[in-house]
Scaffold this motif. Structure first.
Motif, PDB file in Angstrom:
ATOM      1  N   ALA A  44       0.920  -0.981   0.095  1.00  0.00           N
ATOM      2  CA  ALA A  44      -0.045   0.074   0.016  1.00  0.00           C
ATOM      3  C   ALA A  44       0.931   1.243   0.086  1.00  0.00           C
ATOM      4  O   ALA A  44       0.583   2.200  -0.788  1.00  0.00           O
ATOM      5  CB  ALA A  44      -0.724  -0.028   1.242  1.00  0.00           C
ATOM      6  N   ALA A  45       1.975   1.298   0.850  1.00  0.00           N
ATOM      7  CA  ALA A  45       2.867   2.249   0.859  1.00  0.00           C
ATOM      8  C   ALA A  45       3.412   2.742  -0.482  1.00  0.00           C
ATOM      9  O   ALA A  45       3.507   3.819  -0.911  1.00  0.00           O
ATOM     10  CB  ALA A  45       4.005   2.029   1.775  1.00  0.00           C
ATOM     11  N   GLY A  46       3.947   1.503  -1.075  1.00  0.00           N
ATOM     12  CA  GLY A  46       4.545   1.856  -2.613  1.00  0.00           C
ATOM     13  C   GLY A  46       3.763   2.345  -3.456  1.00  0.00           C
ATOM     14  O   GLY A  46       4.057   3.143  -4.241  1.00  0.00           O
ATOM     15  N   GLU A  47       2.293   1.796  -3.540  1.00  0.00           N
ATOM     16  CA  GLU A  47       1.458   2.222  -4.545  1.00  0.00           C
ATOM     17  C   GLU A  47       1.139   3.741  -4.319  1.00  0.00           C
ATOM     18  O   GLU A  47       1.273   4.516  -5.403  1.00  0.00           O
ATOM     19  CB  GLU A  47       0.159   1.637  -4.450  1.00  0.00           C
ATOM     20  N   LEU A  48       0.934   4.283  -2.890  1.00  0.00           N
ATOM     21  CA  LEU A  48       0.714   5.775  -2.640  1.00  0.00           C
ATOM     22  C   LEU A  48       2.076   6.424  -3.154  1.00  0.00           C
ATOM     23  O   LEU A  48       1.835   7.571  -3.605  1.00  0.00           O
ATOM     24  CB  LEU A  48       0.495   5.879  -1.321  1.00  0.00           C
ATOM     25  N   ALA A  49       3.244   5.825  -2.682  1.00  0.00           N
ATOM     26  CA  ALA A  49       4.382   6.898  -3.082  1.00  0.00           C
ATOM     27  C   ALA A  49       4.534   6.987  -4.597  1.00  0.00           C
ATOM     28  O   ALA A  49       4.847   8.272  -5.022  1.00  0.00           O
ATOM     29  CB  ALA A  49       5.726   6.127  -2.420  1.00  0.00           C
ATOM     30  N   LEU A  50       3.904   5.901  -5.491  1.00  0.00           N
ATOM     31  CA  LEU A  50       4.276   6.042  -6.785  1.00  0.00           C
ATOM     32  C   LEU A  50       3.188   6.946  -7.602  1.00  0.00           C
ATOM     33  O   LEU A  50       3.444   7.876  -8.379  1.00  0.00           O
ATOM     34  CB  LEU A  50       4.308   4.701  -7.523  1.00  0.00           C
ATOM     35  N   VAL A  51       2.088   6.863  -7.028  1.00  0.00           N
ATOM     36  CA  VAL A  51       1.058   7.700  -7.371  1.00  0.00           C
ATOM     37  C   VAL A  51       1.266   9.269  -7.084  1.00  0.00           C
ATOM     38  O   VAL A  51       1.290  10.093  -8.043  1.00  0.00           O
ATOM     39  CB  VAL A  51      -0.438   7.276  -6.669  1.00  0.00           C
ATOM     40  N   LYS A  52       2.158   9.572  -6.067  1.00  0.00           N
ATOM     41  CA  LYS A  52       2.372  10.809  -5.534  1.00  0.00           C
ATOM     42  C   LYS A  52       3.326  11.436  -6.655  1.00  0.00           C
ATOM     43  O   LYS A  52       3.450  12.347  -6.935  1.00  0.00           O
ATOM     44  CB  LYS A  52       2.880  11.095  -4.386  1.00  0.00           C
ATOM     45  N   ASP A  58      -4.658   8.060 -12.136  1.00  0.00           N
ATOM     46  CA  ASP A  58      -5.794   7.386 -11.510  1.00  0.00           C
ATOM     47  C   ASP A  58      -5.064   6.110 -10.404  1.00  0.00           C
ATOM     48  O   ASP A  58      -4.685   5.159 -11.079  1.00  0.00           O
ATOM     49  CB  ASP A  58      -6.980   6.685 -12.216  1.00  0.00           C
ATOM     50  N   HIS A  59      -5.515   5.995  -9.254  1.00  0.00           N
ATOM     51  CA  HIS A  59      -5.079   4.941  -8.451  1.00  0.00           C
ATOM     52  C   HIS A  59      -6.203   4.007  -8.339  1.00  0.00           C
ATOM     53  O   HIS A  59      -6.908   4.125  -7.649  1.00  0.00           O
ATOM     54  CB  HIS A  59      -4.787   5.414  -6.881  1.00  0.00           C
ATOM     55  N   VAL A  60      -6.360   3.243  -9.243  1.00  0.00           N
ATOM     56  CA  VAL A  60      -7.631   2.379  -9.509  1.00  0.00           C
ATOM     57  C   VAL A  60      -7.651   1.433  -8.465  1.00  0.00           C
ATOM     58  O   VAL A  60      -8.787   0.784  -8.076  1.00  0.00           O
ATOM     59  CB  VAL A  60      -7.694   1.932 -11.075  1.00  0.00           C
ATOM     60  N   ALA A  61      -6.679   0.734  -7.942  1.00  0.00           N
ATOM     61  CA  ALA A  61      -6.404   0.008  -7.063  1.00  0.00           C
ATOM     62  C   ALA A  61      -7.234   0.194  -5.725  1.00  0.00           C
ATOM     63  O   ALA A  61      -7.697  -0.710  -4.799  1.00  0.00           O
ATOM     64  CB  ALA A  61      -5.084  -0.708  -6.732  1.00  0.00           C
ATOM     65  N   ALA A  62      -7.027   1.467  -5.528  1.00  0.00           N
ATOM     66  CA  ALA A  62      -7.771   2.213  -4.207  1.00  0.00           C
ATOM     67  C   ALA A  62      -9.488   1.805  -4.283  1.00  0.00           C
ATOM     68  O   ALA A  62     -10.073   1.978  -3.278  1.00  0.00           O
ATOM     69  CB  ALA A  62      -7.567   3.619  -4.045  1.00  0.00           C
ATOM     70  N   VAL A  63      -9.866   1.821  -5.468  1.00  0.00           N
ATOM     71  CA  VAL A  63     -11.284   1.598  -5.515  1.00  0.00           C
ATOM     72  C   VAL A  63     -11.765  -0.009  -5.825  1.00  0.00           C
ATOM     73  O   VAL A  63     -12.626  -0.508  -5.387  1.00  0.00           O
ATOM     74  CB  VAL A  63     -11.739   2.336  -6.954  1.00  0.00           C
ATOM     75  N   SER A  64     -10.859  -0.507  -6.612  1.00  0.00           N
ATOM     76  CA  SER A  64     -10.892  -2.133  -6.943  1.00  0.00           C
ATOM     77  C   SER A  64      -9.978  -2.755  -7.199  1.00  0.00           C
ATOM     78  O   SER A  64      -8.883  -2.267  -7.731  1.00  0.00           O
ATOM     79  CB  SER A  64     -12.318  -2.118  -8.339  1.00  0.00           C
ATOM     80  N   ASP A  65      -9.967  -3.864  -6.769  1.00  0.00           N
ATOM     81  CA  ASP A  65      -8.762  -4.951  -7.272  1.00  0.00           C
ATOM     82  C   ASP A  65      -9.055  -5.739  -8.459  1.00  0.00           C
ATOM     83  O   ASP A  65      -8.055  -6.714  -8.945  1.00  0.00           O
ATOM     84  CB  ASP A  65      -8.709  -5.796  -6.046  1.00  0.00           C
ATOM     85  N   GLY A  66     -10.110  -5.349  -9.044  1.00  0.00           N
ATOM     86  CA  GLY A  66     -10.282  -6.198 -10.033  1.00  0.00           C
ATOM     87  C   GLY A  66      -9.613  -5.849 -11.590  1.00  0.00           C
ATOM     88  O   GLY A  66      -9.940  -6.687 -12.630  1.00  0.00           O
ATOM     89  N   HIS A  67      -8.810  -4.935 -11.540  1.00  0.00           N
ATOM     90  CA  HIS A  67      -8.496  -4.259 -12.795  1.00  0.00           C
ATOM     91  C   HIS A  67      -7.403  -5.298 -13.317  1.00  0.00           C
ATOM     92  O   HIS A  67      -7.067  -5.219 -14.417  1.00  0.00           O
ATOM     93  CB  HIS A  67      -8.073  -2.793 -12.543  1.00  0.00           C
ATOM     94  N   GLY A  68      -6.706  -5.794 -12.437  1.00  0.00           N
ATOM     95  CA  GLY A  68      -5.544  -6.505 -12.775  1.00  0.00           C
ATOM     96  C   GLY A  68      -4.172  -5.463 -12.873  1.00  0.00           C
ATOM     97  O   GLY A  68      -3.138  -5.800 -13.261  1.00  0.00           O
ATOM     98  N   TYR A  69      -4.225  -4.165 -12.432  1.00  0.00           N
ATOM     99  CA  TYR A  69      -3.272  -3.393 -12.110  1.00  0.00           C
ATOM    100  C   TYR A  69      -3.654  -2.406 -11.254  1.00  0.00           C
ATOM    101  O   TYR A  69      -4.828  -2.293 -10.785  1.00  0.00           O
ATOM    102  CB  TYR A  69      -2.951  -2.783 -13.718  1.00  0.00           C
ATOM    103  N   ASP A  70      -2.694  -1.600 -10.834  1.00  0.00           N
ATOM    104  CA  ASP A  70      -2.987  -0.524  -9.630  1.00  0.00           C
ATOM    105  C   ASP A  70      -3.071   0.716 -10.023  1.00  0.00           C
ATOM    106  O   ASP A  70      -3.916   1.535  -9.388  1.00  0.00           O
ATOM    107  CB  ASP A  70      -1.709  -0.644  -8.638  1.00  0.00           C
ATOM    108  N   ILE A  71      -2.418   1.195 -10.915  1.00  0.00           N
ATOM    109  CA  ILE A  71      -2.265   2.779 -11.334  1.00  0.00           C
ATOM    110  C   ILE A  71      -2.432   2.828 -12.881  1.00  0.00           C
ATOM    111  O   ILE A  71      -2.032   2.072 -13.633  1.00  0.00           O
ATOM    112  CB  ILE A  71      -1.014   3.270 -10.818  1.00  0.00           C
ATOM    113  N   ALA A  72      -3.413   3.721 -13.205  1.00  0.00           N
ATOM    114  CA  ALA A  72      -3.353   4.238 -14.854  1.00  0.00           C
ATOM    115  C   ALA A  72      -3.071   5.556 -14.899  1.00  0.00           C
ATOM    116  O   ALA A  72      -3.271   6.467 -14.200  1.00  0.00           O
ATOM    117  CB  ALA A  72      -5.052   4.058 -14.938  1.00  0.00           C
ATOM    118  N   VAL A  73      -2.186   5.743 -15.869  1.00  0.00           N
ATOM    119  CA  VAL A  73      -1.393   6.887 -16.215  1.00  0.00           C
ATOM    120  C   VAL A  73      -2.086   7.384 -17.749  1.00  0.00           C
ATOM    121  O   VAL A  73      -1.774   6.618 -18.545  1.00  0.00           O
ATOM    122  CB  VAL A  73      -0.139   6.846 -16.088  1.00  0.00           C
TER     123      VAL A  73
END
Length: 285
Positions: A136-144, A155-170
Motif C-alpha cells: 500500500a505504501a509503495g502504491e501511494l508513493a508512486l501515485v504521488k 488514477d489509483h484504480v486499486a484504491a477503488v477495486s482490485d479487479g482491474h489487474g493493475y494498480d495505477i492508470a496513467v
C-alpha cells in the motif's frame, strides 16, 4: 527484543499454565513458597511476567494452542535475528533451523519438525502483513510521484477495486499506461507475488507494466524499476493439463533484468522529472 534465557522461558510457561486459574498475586505466592517452583528465582519469574506482557501473551486469545507453542512463537517473533525475514529461503527444512530456534524448541519439548512447521506458519503470517503494508505504501508513493512529475491524469484504480489487474492508470495520449506495483524494503532481493489475474491482464493488455518500488524503512521510495513482461512470461509456472491451474506464484527477479525507472513514460514531456522515474537512480537505490 532478544530471546529470553532458558529459565525465563520456563517461568513464562509456568505463568501461562497457572494464570487461567489463579490471580497474579496467587501465582507469585506459589512461586516464592512452593518447592516445585524454587528452581527459578522470584526475579526471573518477574522478568518472565514482564516479557509475557510485552509479547502480548497475557491477553493472548489463542488459548486453544498449547502454552509451549505460544511461548515458542512469541520467542521467535520477538527475536531480532536477521534470518527470520528470509526464513522462506534460509530455513526450507528442519535441518536448516538456526541454533537459537533449536534451543528454544528443545527447551519447550518440540521436535525440529514441529518447530520448523511453526516457523513456516509464523513467517507466512508476518510476511503477508508486511507485504500488505509495504504494498500500500509503495502504491501511494508512486501515485504521488507520477502526479507531481508527469503531465497526465493519474488514477489509483486499486484504491477503488482490485479487479482491474493493475494498480495505477496513467492517462497518456493516445492510450493509458497500466502499472501493476510491487514494493519491497529489501535491497538484495526482489520477490514478486503475482496473481493469475494480474498475469492474464498482462497477456492481453499491451499497456500493462510491472513496476517495482523499493522503499526505505521509513516507507520512502529509494528506487523504481520496471520488470520486463517477457521475463515474467518466461518464469511463471505452466499449466500442464486442464486438471490443474496455478492461481498465484512467487517470482525472484534478479537485478540484471530490471529496467531502471519507467522507460514506457520516457516519451512524456516532464520538466525536472524525478530521478526515480527516469531511472537515474539505479536499483536498489
Amino acid at each position: 527484543m532478544a530471546i529470553p534465557s532458558d529459565r525465563i522461558l520456563r517461568a513464562a510457561v509456568r505463568w501461562l499454565e497457572l494464570l487461567p486459574h489463579s490471580s497474579p498475586a496467587r501465582c507469585r505466592a506459589l512461586f516464592t513458597t512452593h518447592t516445585d517452583y524454587s528452581d527459578i528465582t522470584p526475579t526471573q519469574y518477574e522478568l518472565a511476567y514482564v516479557w509475557l506482557r510485552e509479547a502480548g501473551l497475557l491477553r493472548d486469545p489463542e488459548r486453544s494452542r498449547s502454552v509451549e507453542l505460544r511461548v515458542f512463537s512469541a520467542a521467535m517473533s520477538s527475536s531480532p535475528a536477521a534470518w527470520f525475514a528470509d526464513a522462506d529461503i534460509l530455513v526450507r527444512e528442519p535441518s536448516e533451523l538456526p541454533a537459537d530456534a533449536l534451543r528454544v524448541a528443545d527447551l519447550l519439548g518440540f521436535s525440529a519438525e514441529e518447530a520448523h512447521g511453526e516457523i513456516v506458519a509464523m513467517w507466512g503470517k508476518v510476511d503477508l502483513e508486511r507485504r500488505q503494508q509495504v504494498g500500500a505504501a509503495g502504491e501511494l508513493a508512486l501515485v504521488k510521484l507520477l502526479a507531481k512529475y508527469v503531465p497526465a491524469r493519474v488514477d489509483h484504480v486499486a484504491a477503488v477495486s482490485d479487479g482491474h489487474g493493475y494498480d495505477i492508470a496513467v492517462h497518456t495520449a493516445p492510450l493509458a499506461t497500466h502499472l501493476e506495483v510491487k514494493s519491497t524494503l529489501r535491497r538484495g532481493r526482489l520477490t514478486i507475488h503475482l496473481s493469475r489475474h494480474e498475469f492474464e491482464t498482462m497477456r492481453r493488455d499491451a499497456q500493462w507494466l510491472l513496476v517495482a518500488v523499493r522503499l526505505t524503512s521509513e516507507l520512502v521510495p529509494a528506487a523504481i524499476a520496471t520488470v520486463p513482461s517477457d521475463w515474467i512470461s518466461a518464469n511463471v509456472p505452466v499449466d500442464h493439463t486442464i486438471s490443474g491451474r496455478w492461481e498465484a506464484c512467487r517470482l525472484e527477479a534478479p537485478p540484471e533484468v530490471l529496467q531502471p525507472g519507467i522507460p514506457a513514460l520516457a516519451g512524456i514531456p516532464a520538466d525536472n522529472c524525478s530521478a526515480l522515474l527516469t531511472g537515474e537512480i539505479r536499483w536498489p537505490g
